[in-house]
Design an enzyme around this catalytic site. Sequence first.
Site, short mmCIF file in Angstrom:
data_model
loop_
_atom_site.label_atom_id
_atom_site.label_comp_id
_atom_site.label_asym_id
_atom_site.label_seq_id
_atom_site.Cartn_x
_atom_site.Cartn_y
_atom_site.Cartn_z
N TYR A 67 0.90 -1.16 0.00
CA TYR A 67 0.00 0.00 0.00
C TYR A 67 0.93 1.20 0.00
O TYR A 67 1.69 1.41 0.96
CB TYR A 67 -0.88 -0.01 1.26
CG TYR A 67 -1.80 1.18 1.36
CD1 TYR A 67 -3.17 1.05 1.12
CD2 TYR A 67 -1.31 2.45 1.68
CE1 TYR A 67 -4.03 2.13 1.20
CE2 TYR A 67 -2.16 3.55 1.76
CZ TYR A 67 -3.50 3.38 1.52
OH TYR A 67 -4.34 4.47 1.60
N ASP A 108 12.65 4.37 3.16
CA ASP A 108 13.35 5.38 3.96
C ASP A 108 12.40 6.05 4.96
O ASP A 108 12.85 6.65 5.94
CB ASP A 108 13.98 6.45 3.04
CG ASP A 108 12.97 7.09 2.08
OD1 ASP A 108 11.97 6.43 1.74
OD2 ASP A 108 13.18 8.24 1.68
N TYR A 131 2.01 5.65 6.75
CA TYR A 131 2.64 4.75 5.77
C TYR A 131 3.96 4.21 6.33
O TYR A 131 4.20 3.00 6.31
CB TYR A 131 2.88 5.52 4.46
CG TYR A 131 3.82 4.83 3.50
CD1 TYR A 131 3.40 3.74 2.75
CD2 TYR A 131 5.13 5.29 3.33
CE1 TYR A 131 4.28 3.11 1.86
CE2 TYR A 131 6.01 4.68 2.45
CZ TYR A 131 5.58 3.59 1.72
OH TYR A 131 6.45 2.97 0.85
N TRP A 156 12.48 7.20 -2.70
CA TRP A 156 12.14 8.05 -3.86
C TRP A 156 12.18 7.25 -5.16
O TRP A 156 12.86 7.60 -6.13
CB TRP A 156 13.09 9.24 -3.94
CG TRP A 156 13.06 10.19 -2.79
CD1 TRP A 156 12.64 9.93 -1.51
CD2 TRP A 156 13.47 11.57 -2.79
NE1 TRP A 156 12.77 11.06 -0.73
CE2 TRP A 156 13.28 12.08 -1.49
CE3 TRP A 156 14.00 12.41 -3.76
CZ2 TRP A 156 13.58 13.40 -1.15
CZ3 TRP A 156 14.31 13.72 -3.42
CH2 TRP A 156 14.09 14.20 -2.13
N1 LIG Z 1 7.27 4.51 -4.61
C1 LIG Z 1 8.21 4.98 -3.79
O1 LIG Z 1 8.63 6.14 -3.85
C2 LIG Z 1 8.81 4.05 -2.76
C3 LIG Z 1 9.82 4.55 -1.93
C4 LIG Z 1 10.39 3.68 -1.00
C5 LIG Z 1 9.95 2.37 -0.90
N2 LIG Z 1 8.95 1.94 -1.71
C6 LIG Z 1 8.52 0.54 -1.58
O2 LIG Z 1 8.85 -0.12 -2.78
C7 LIG Z 1 7.92 -1.19 -3.03
C8 LIG Z 1 7.39 -1.09 -4.45
O3 LIG Z 1 6.73 0.18 -4.59
P1 LIG Z 1 6.02 0.61 -5.94
O4 LIG Z 1 6.30 2.05 -6.14
O5 LIG Z 1 6.33 -0.38 -7.01
O6 LIG Z 1 4.48 0.47 -5.48
P2 LIG Z 1 3.17 0.40 -6.39
O7 LIG Z 1 3.43 0.90 -7.76
O8 LIG Z 1 2.08 1.04 -5.58
O9 LIG Z 1 2.88 -1.16 -6.50
C9 LIG Z 1 2.37 -1.92 -5.44
C10 LIG Z 1 1.52 -3.02 -6.05
O10 LIG Z 1 1.05 -3.85 -4.99
C11 LIG Z 1 -0.28 -4.22 -5.33
N3 LIG Z 1 -1.02 -4.70 -4.15
C12 LIG Z 1 -1.66 -3.98 -3.20
N4 LIG Z 1 -2.26 -4.80 -2.33
C13 LIG Z 1 -2.00 -6.07 -2.73
C14 LIG Z 1 -2.37 -7.35 -2.25
N5 LIG Z 1 -3.14 -7.50 -1.16
N6 LIG Z 1 -1.91 -8.45 -2.91
C15 LIG Z 1 -1.16 -8.31 -4.02
N7 LIG Z 1 -0.80 -7.14 -4.54
C16 LIG Z 1 -1.21 -6.01 -3.90
C17 LIG Z 1 -0.86 -2.93 -5.88
O11 LIG Z 1 -2.04 -3.19 -6.58
P3 LIG Z 1 -3.19 -2.04 -6.61
O12 LIG Z 1 -2.55 -0.84 -7.24
O13 LIG Z 1 -4.26 -2.67 -7.44
O14 LIG Z 1 -3.57 -1.80 -5.18
C18 LIG Z 1 0.27 -2.48 -6.79
O15 LIG Z 1 0.18 -3.09 -8.06
C19 LIG Z 1 6.85 -1.05 -1.94
O16 LIG Z 1 7.13 -1.94 -0.90
C20 LIG Z 1 7.01 0.36 -1.43
O17 LIG Z 1 6.59 0.50 -0.09
C21 LIG Z 1 8.39 2.73 -2.65
#
Ligand SMILES: NC(=O)c1ccc[n+]([C@@H]2O[C@H](COP(=O)([O-])OP(=O)(O)OC[C@H]3O[C@@H](n4cnc5c(N)ncnc54)[C@H](OP(=O)(O)O)[C@@H]3O)[C@@H](O)[C@H]2O)c1
Length: 290
Positions: A67, A108, A131, A156
């Site tokens: 999420y 982070d 979050y 990021w």
């Molecule tokens: N984006 C950033 O800036 C950032 C920074 C630091 C760390 N992170 C971490 O990096 C990782 C990848 O991030 P991202 O940017 O790729 O995130 P994202 O684009 O939001 O992708 C997350 C995916 O998880 C899916 N999901 C949600 N609930 C689920 C469930 N119950 N079962 C299976 N899939 C589910 C979402 O589907 P729906 O969209 O349909 O809900 C989405 O496709 C995450 O752990 C995030 O916390 C991200």
Amino acid sequence: MEAHQTNILVTGASGQLGNVFQYLAPNHPELNFLFTDKSNLDINNAEELNAFFTQHPIHYCINCAAYTAVDRAEREQEQAFAINDNAVGLLAKICHQHEVWLFHISTDYVFDGTKSSGYLETDPTGPVNVYGASKLAGERAAQAVNDKLIIIRTSWLYAKAGHNFVNSMIRLMKEKPAINVVNDQIGSPTYANDLATAIIHIILNYPDPTPGIYHYSNSGSCSWYEFAAEIKSICGLTATITPIPAASYPTPAKRPAFSILNTEKIQHSFHTAIPHWKDSLASCLDNREL
Ligand SMILES: NC(=O)c1ccc[n+]([C@@H]2O[C@H](COP(=O)([O-])OP(=O)(O)OC[C@H]3O[C@@H](n4cnc5c(N)ncnc54)[C@H](OP(=O)(O)O)[C@@H]3O)[C@@H](O)[C@H]2O)c1
């Protein structure tokens, strides 16, 4: 699924990072990737997880499901904790039962941002928003049940496709003659392709890695304003960007003022070379149609 191959389950594969694994997979015919998303494997559904792991002989699981709506999480605390905490615990447990290595991605935002040098894996955590708190709870839930666990905190994150700062800035700079961008939050942009490449490198070269928490971000650092200015310069956009303090751009979720991650541990442990954020941004934007 090939029993003699290395079978890698990628959860949340429709998201930003998950998509990058799908893009990179054809470069690695020696690895057998299995991509799932919420529609065919909801990681918060213990029965689905049980059925899936019973049917498929998995060796590694890369959890890209999360999420990630930082501001929305302030009013959807329950949903954020359901995915980032409870579901991660379920996934870690099933991985443990099937002796599967779990690569889990964290953030982070588990830190409070009051440090002035790069955060170490051993530094005290102190999330300043829901979050971050939910992601920290997920780290602990996974650590409690699975010792074949690599937690990678990144920052990021952006990729060619997906909801991210780079794509938002390009859209805004095309729509508006002038934009304001926060200049007093400092971090390290991370190209999802670099992070995914590092994880694949670890699986290929360190099949039995030392478990623990590792920090991975691109090298160098900047403010959101500097990040936007670099995007503008690479893309040849003309909008005026004005630096503003975070106090002038109130958001539902507070964000840490400083979230640079010290990445020495992952570099030394797995001999990963980490590109500078400006080089990676240029690669991401190369040949992009504006
Ligand atoms: N984006 C950033 O800036 C950032 C920074 C630091 C760390 N992170 C971490 O990096 C990782 C990848 O991030 P991202 O940017 O790729 O995130 P994202 O684009 O939001 O992708 C997350 C995916 O998880 C899916 N999901 C949600 N609930 C689920 C469930 N119950 N079962 C299976 N899939 C589910 C979402 O589907 P729906 O969209 O349909 O809900 C989405 O496709 C995450 O752990 C995030 O916390 C991200």
